[in-house]
Design a protein around this motif. Sequence first.
Motif, mmCIF file in Angstrom:
data_model
loop_
_atom_site.group_PDB
_atom_site.id
_atom_site.type_symbol
_atom_site.label_atom_id
_atom_site.label_comp_id
_atom_site.label_asym_id
_atom_site.label_seq_id
_atom_site.Cartn_x
_atom_site.Cartn_y
_atom_site.Cartn_z
ATOM 1 N N ARG A 184 21.090 1.880 58.685
ATOM 2 C CA ARG A 184 20.121 2.457 57.739
ATOM 3 C C ARG A 184 19.145 1.418 57.181
ATOM 4 O O ARG A 184 18.225 1.761 56.441
ATOM 5 N N GLY A 185 19.372 0.149 57.529
ATOM 6 C CA GLY A 185 18.461 -0.907 57.084
ATOM 7 C C GLY A 185 18.619 -1.299 55.633
ATOM 8 O O GLY A 185 17.683 -1.831 55.021
ATOM 9 N N VAL A 186 19.808 -1.064 55.055
ATOM 10 C CA VAL A 186 20.019 -1.392 53.640
ATOM 11 C C VAL A 186 21.007 -2.556 53.451
ATOM 12 O O VAL A 186 21.365 -2.884 52.322
ATOM 13 N N MET A 187 21.435 -3.168 54.561
ATOM 14 C CA MET A 187 22.434 -4.224 54.450
ATOM 15 C C MET A 187 21.925 -5.405 53.624
ATOM 16 O O MET A 187 22.684 -6.035 52.879
ATOM 17 N N ALA A 188 20.630 -5.705 53.729
ATOM 18 C CA ALA A 188 20.060 -6.816 52.957
ATOM 19 C C ALA A 188 20.198 -6.564 51.461
ATOM 20 O O ALA A 188 20.497 -7.484 50.681
#
Length: 258
Positions: A184-188
């Motif tokens: 989902r591209g929220v790991m950062a």
Amino acid sequence: CSAIDACESSNGGCSAQAECRRTTPGNRACVCNAGHTGDGIVCLEINPCLVNNGGCDRNAECTQTGPNQAVCNCLKGYSGDGKTCTYISLCSQNNGGCSEFAICNDTELTERTCTCKPNYVGNGFKCRGNIFQELLRNSNTSRFYFHLEALSLRDIAGPGPFTLFVPHSDVLSSDPRVKDWIARGVMAQVLRYHMVGCASLLYKDLTAITNITSLHGDLVHISYSQNSLILNSKAEIILSDIVGTNGVIHVINQILVP
């Protein structure tokens, strides 16, 4: 008539460490045995160590073992056959027991100092770099490092100071939510929620704090219960005070979710 043997009785009056030699009838000469010195009446053992250290190296001990006989043994801190002794540098083997990130200096016999290299901190036997480097070197935190690298997050490579709450590598490897966050591209955002800027807070400092703002921007709640520090009422600090040059790392047993 027969010639009188002057050596016949009591070794002719010579020393017990001498040879009585007949010369002319009724006369004799006393000659000290090998390894002894004197006039024959009195013969003393020759101690070779008394002259020029018995031929031993100046960094060796000369020990008399018999008449005009001795052995040479190198002193502590030196090696060799005693005749030649060479200084043993403690730093020449395994960096003297110092950290691989330390400089070993021989000071005196059997002594050396260990000093961490520039950009490292510690006592010389254990030296740490910045917390970004330390994440990789510690198996408990290396998984967190790999996630930072995968996302090219270099926030904590700067001068800091920083405080990190790092989920144990086993937790990051086993939590099924991690793959979903990456997809989902929220790991950062999740990773930054475990970072605190502008402060290097040791365990004892955290016991006096109730809230702290993460680099993600959200608050992390801190509580102290049953001799344990708990974050967001869930994650417990299980390893603490891994100090680097630009901050400190604490290992927790759960992932913090903003």
